[in-house]
Design a protein around this motif. Structure first.
Motif, mmCIF file in Angstrom:
data_model
loop_
_atom_site.group_PDB
_atom_site.id
_atom_site.type_symbol
_atom_site.label_atom_id
_atom_site.label_comp_id
_atom_site.label_asym_id
_atom_site.label_seq_id
_atom_site.Cartn_x
_atom_site.Cartn_y
_atom_site.Cartn_z
ATOM 1 N N SER A 271 31.878 9.678 26.773
ATOM 2 C CA SER A 271 31.792 9.200 26.232
ATOM 3 C C SER A 271 30.188 9.780 24.820
ATOM 4 O O SER A 271 29.199 10.201 25.417
ATOM 5 N N ARG B 151 31.474 5.049 34.247
ATOM 6 C CA ARG B 151 31.942 4.752 34.824
ATOM 7 C C ARG B 151 33.706 4.720 34.878
ATOM 8 O O ARG B 151 34.658 4.067 35.755
ATOM 9 N N TYR C 92 17.625 -3.857 23.637
ATOM 10 C CA TYR C 92 17.545 -2.725 23.324
ATOM 11 C C TYR C 92 16.184 -1.759 23.399
ATOM 12 O O TYR C 92 16.030 -1.086 23.925
ATOM 13 N N THR D 64 28.437 7.747 17.446
ATOM 14 C CA THR D 64 29.676 7.795 18.927
ATOM 15 C C THR D 64 30.007 6.356 18.622
ATOM 16 O O THR D 64 29.763 5.433 17.925
HETATM 17 P P1 NDP Z 1 28.378 5.656 24.091
HETATM 18 O O1 NDP Z 1 28.539 4.567 24.260
HETATM 19 O O2 NDP Z 1 29.400 7.182 22.774
HETATM 20 O O3 NDP Z 1 28.528 6.090 25.352
HETATM 21 C C1 NDP Z 1 27.454 6.061 26.342
HETATM 22 C C2 NDP Z 1 27.824 6.235 27.566
HETATM 23 O O4 NDP Z 1 27.341 5.946 28.538
HETATM 24 C C3 NDP Z 1 29.764 6.157 28.316
HETATM 25 O O5 NDP Z 1 29.044 7.211 28.967
HETATM 26 C C4 NDP Z 1 29.676 5.334 28.821
HETATM 27 O O6 NDP Z 1 31.020 5.185 29.860
HETATM 28 C C5 NDP Z 1 28.234 5.442 29.519
HETATM 29 N N1 NDP Z 1 27.348 4.261 30.551
HETATM 30 C C6 NDP Z 1 27.100 2.577 30.190
HETATM 31 N N2 NDP Z 1 26.930 2.422 31.048
HETATM 32 C C7 NDP Z 1 26.984 3.023 32.365
HETATM 33 C C8 NDP Z 1 26.766 2.219 33.011
HETATM 34 N N3 NDP Z 1 26.252 1.121 34.070
HETATM 35 N N4 NDP Z 1 27.054 3.177 34.417
HETATM 36 C C9 NDP Z 1 27.387 4.659 34.211
HETATM 37 N N5 NDP Z 1 27.926 4.654 32.607
HETATM 38 C C10 NDP Z 1 27.428 4.093 31.569
HETATM 39 O O7 NDP Z 1 26.769 5.694 23.011
HETATM 40 P P2 NDP Z 1 25.998 7.241 22.871
HETATM 41 O O8 NDP Z 1 26.646 8.510 22.825
HETATM 42 O O9 NDP Z 1 25.524 6.961 21.765
HETATM 43 O O10 NDP Z 1 24.553 6.740 23.498
HETATM 44 C C11 NDP Z 1 24.669 7.911 25.125
HETATM 45 C C12 NDP Z 1 22.924 6.868 24.819
HETATM 46 O O11 NDP Z 1 21.945 7.870 23.702
HETATM 47 C C13 NDP Z 1 22.786 5.518 25.531
HETATM 48 O O12 NDP Z 1 21.283 6.062 26.249
HETATM 49 C C14 NDP Z 1 22.367 5.303 23.946
HETATM 50 O O13 NDP Z 1 21.320 4.261 24.144
HETATM 51 C C15 NDP Z 1 20.960 6.613 22.839
HETATM 52 N N6 NDP Z 1 20.901 6.770 21.745
HETATM 53 C C16 NDP Z 1 21.883 6.752 20.436
HETATM 54 C C17 NDP Z 1 22.040 6.579 19.506
HETATM 55 C C18 NDP Z 1 22.907 6.586 18.830
HETATM 56 O O14 NDP Z 1 22.628 6.657 18.174
HETATM 57 N N7 NDP Z 1 24.671 6.496 18.496
HETATM 58 C C19 NDP Z 1 20.413 6.644 19.047
HETATM 59 C C20 NDP Z 1 19.858 6.888 19.988
HETATM 60 C C21 NDP Z 1 19.732 6.280 21.796
HETATM 61 P P3 NDP Z 1 31.742 4.029 30.221
HETATM 62 O O15 NDP Z 1 31.499 3.322 29.666
HETATM 63 O O16 NDP Z 1 32.332 4.988 31.089
HETATM 64 O O17 NDP Z 1 30.224 3.644 31.995
#
Ligand code: NDP
Length: 254
Positions: A11, A33, A148, A183
């Motif tokens: 994602s 996951r 967070y 996202t």
């Molecule tokens: P999304 O929710 O779109 O993606 C999060 C991803 O992490 C998914 O692919 C999810 O996949 C995976 N994930 C979550 N928990 C687990 C787990 N326990 N094991 C394996 N995979 C996991 O969020 P973003 O793309 O926005 O976020 C990506 C990163 O960027 C994060 O660390 C977030 O904190 C950071 N971030 C995002 C910001 C934003 O504005 N969007 C700003 C600052 C930082 P699945 O559910 O399939 O496991």
């Protein structure tokens, strides 16, 4: 880049980074996951994409995934520990302690468990980049997001420790702190998000910071300026601003 390993690839930012590196010819390793979402992305990217579904906070799973990827595609040039969750929490709410634990397990332990298995193989080769996606939320304690903010603050300092431990090894450790990226994680927010970037634009800037080998990069640059001001701000002023700041919804996984 020849081979790139990315967590949270099902994602948002992780999927956009996977598309970015695959389009430039890298063999990508994708972990999250949701197996179906990974399979769909791998099909879109074509032959060289490698996937494994599991929880990044499960260190045994991450060791197995890292070793299987290295057997299949060799020691990666770059590992991006990107998987993360964001859920609003309140310090006064007893039920939020369990949420805090879940956030810390994923965003801190999961990040460390992702990078650790690659350190010695990269060190033996004398080259490689270990990148962690933290957040500007780690610079100050955001109201309504203590879990967070604490997790991203811990990610920033854990990565800094790793960077100092690996000095002189030929390995680079890059900490990326994005501002707001569009996202599923941020789509639940009901407030205005300044300098919001699409996942593709965010991934491009994140990849630029990684390529440049920057020790700490805030993207986009407007957010870097805002972060400098936030970090330098005295507590009395920060507390005043924070009192009116919008809050992340509680109890929403993302
Ligand atoms: P999304 O929710 O779109 O993606 C999060 C991803 O992490 C998914 O692919 C999810 O996949 C995976 N994930 C979550 N928990 C687990 C787990 N326990 N094991 C394996 N995979 C996991 O969020 P973003 O793309 O926005 O976020 C990506 C990163 O960027 C994060 O660390 C977030 O904190 C950071 N971030 C995002 C910001 C934003 O504005 N969007 C700003 C600052 C930082 P699945 O559910 O399939 O496991």
């Amino acid at each position: 880049m020849r081979a790139v390993f990315i967590t949270g690839a099902s994602s948002g930012i992780g999927a956009a980074l996977a598309r970015h590196y695959a389009a430039r010819g890298a063999a990508v390793g994708l972990v999250a996951r949701r197996a179906e979402a990974l399979a769909a992305l791998a099909a879109e990217l074509g032959g060289t994409a490698w996937t494994d579904a599991g929880d990044v906070a499960d260190a045994a799973f991450m060791r197995r995934a890292a070793s299987a990827f290295m057997q299949a595609r060799g020691v990666p040039d770059l590992v991006v520990a990107n998987a993360g969750i964001s859920i609003g929490t309140l310090g006064a709410a007893a039920e939020d302690l369990a949420v805090l634990e879940r956030i810390l397990r994923t965003n801190v332990l999961g990040l460390a468990a992702t990078l650790q298995p690659f350190v010695e193989p990269m060190r033996a080769r004398g080259a490689g980049t270990l990148a962690g996606i933290a957040s500007v939320a780690g610079f100050r304690g955001l109201p309504g997001a203590g879990g967070y903010s604490a997790s991203k603050s811990a990610a920033i300092t854990w990565l800094e420790s790793l960077r100092t431990e690996l000095a002189g090894s030929g390995l680079r450790v890059v900490t990326v702190c994005p501002g707001y990226i569009d996202t599923p994680m941020t789509r639940v927010n009901r407030y205005r998000m300044p300098f919001l970037l699409s996942a593709e634009a965010g991934a491009l800037r994140i990849a630029g910071a990684i390529d440049a080998g920057r020790s700490l990069a805030v993207v986009p640059w407007q957010m870097a300026l805002a972060s400098l001001a936030l970090r330098a701000m005295p507590n009395w002023l920060y507390d005043r601003l924070a009192a009116h700041a919008p809050r992340k919804p509680r109890g929403l996984p993302g």
